[in-house]
Design an enzyme around this catalytic site. Sequence first.
Site, PDB file in Angstrom:
ATOM      1  N   ASP A   3       0.868  -1.194   0.000  1.00 51.40           N
ATOM      2  CA  ASP A   3       0.000   0.000   0.000  1.00 51.40           C
ATOM      3  C   ASP A   3       0.900   1.238   0.000  1.00 51.40           C
ATOM      4  O   ASP A   3       1.718   1.410   0.904  1.00 51.40           O
ATOM      5  CB  ASP A   3      -0.889  -0.032   1.260  1.00 51.40           C
ATOM      6  CG  ASP A   3      -1.983   1.026   1.209  1.00 51.40           C
ATOM      7  OD1 ASP A   3      -3.151   0.665   1.370  1.00 51.40           O
ATOM      8  OD2 ASP A   3      -1.641   2.218   1.005  1.00 51.40           O
ATOM      9  N   GLU A  38      -4.294   2.458  -4.850  1.00 51.39           N
ATOM     10  CA  GLU A  38      -2.831   2.533  -4.724  1.00 51.39           C
ATOM     11  C   GLU A  38      -2.316   1.312  -3.978  1.00 51.39           C
ATOM     12  O   GLU A  38      -1.307   1.362  -3.304  1.00 51.39           O
ATOM     13  CB  GLU A  38      -2.382   3.833  -4.036  1.00 51.39           C
ATOM     14  CG  GLU A  38      -3.397   4.507  -3.136  1.00 51.39           C
ATOM     15  CD  GLU A  38      -3.736   3.689  -1.879  1.00 51.39           C
ATOM     16  OE1 GLU A  38      -4.678   2.870  -1.975  1.00 51.39           O
ATOM     17  OE2 GLU A  38      -3.081   3.874  -0.835  1.00 51.39           O
TER      18      GLU A  38
END
Length: 390
Positions: free
Chosen positions: A264, A307
Amino acid sequence: MNGQSDNNYQISAWRAEFIDPAMEQAYLKSVEPHTVRFLRIALCIWAALLMLFLPLDWLALGSSSGFAILSGLRLAHALMLLWLAYIVGKKSHWATWGWPTTWVAIAGYPLYFIYPFLIPDAGTFGLAVMLIMLLSIYVFLPNRLPLNNLIAAVGITGIVTVIAIQGADLAAVVLAMLVLLWPALLGYAAALRINTGNRRAFITLKELEEEIERRKTLESELKQQALTDPLTGLSNRRQYEMLFRRELDRHLRHGNPLVLGLIDLDHFKDINDQYGHDVGDQVLCHVAELLQAPLRQSDILGRFGGEEFIFILPDSDLDQARLVAERMRQSLETTRLVLEGKSIRVTATFAVTQVCATDTELNNIIRRVDSALYQGKHQGRNCVMCAAAA
Ligand SMILES: Nc1nc2c(ncn2[C@@H]2O[C@H](COP(=O)(O)OP(=O)(O)OP(=O)(O)O)[C@@H](O)[C@H]2O)c(=O)[nH]1
């Protein structure tokens, strides 16, 4: 079919060949094996027929110098025909080139031109032989049509000249010419139809091949689109889930170690806010490339969403996976992305877990890794976390 290929596929009305030389070459190449086979058979039959007429020469001339000349010419031409039949077996492009066939055919004419001088009362017979030969050249001799026209033209001119030299009146000369022109025209018309038909069949085949190629490309594009993330080109959910199931099967059947990890990006929202969404997209693409670099061919990297990225490492244990994740983390940390003149630093938090025998559901494994990732975020980000197996 588009305009360009329409032009490429134009066939000359009188030559029965493609107007585009490249297309004609492609056609000739495609029929080369067939032409070689057919030409060799035709040349061998021609040579055999030549020699079959030898006894007739003997009956007409007996053992004379005339017979020696005729049999010499017959033998010479038969040998030339057999030589060409042999050569086209070695140099197959000679068969479709056409000129060797043309010269060898023309080289046989002295026999027919000298015949009326040696056996003057064989006039009608000689004309009949010539007539059959002209027709056969067009129908049985696989050669380019304009070159077969040349062979026929030389033959007709030669024979008519011989008849004129022998003192025939103008009417007889014209009659002989018409008698010979008739089979030549008939042969030409037949060959024109055959050659044009063959090239049309070639066009149909080409169009079919193009269509198949187009559909194959489309199919692989659709497949690609269905299995990859359009922004980063990484595996999408459908693809990585499918690949994970395959690896899980292998793990359950053979016990090969298997590791799953999540990545992440840290504070990605700030990058978007500071540089804009477009730059954010480009950062995601660069990150995808950087993450891919330390992975093996058999490892799987996918876009988990937004993301976040997912990676699956077959045949790796937790220690190896931690090392791989650490290499990816360092690579991100130390590589500044220069986009639109701005130098951007990106870091990410990683979490990995070992897949074990009781892990049958991907979602459960992901939940485990996700909570380790959450801890990593709380511990300050830009680190690699390990989640204990269930
Ligand atoms: N440019 C771009 N941004 C995206 C995309 N998908 C998700 N985002 C952005 O990613 C950001 C994720 O923000 P958060 O979930 O708050 O996480 P973060 O800012 O990375 O912070 P942490 O994860 O806590 O470190 C949001 O601003 C999303 O809009 C994308 O495809 N392109």
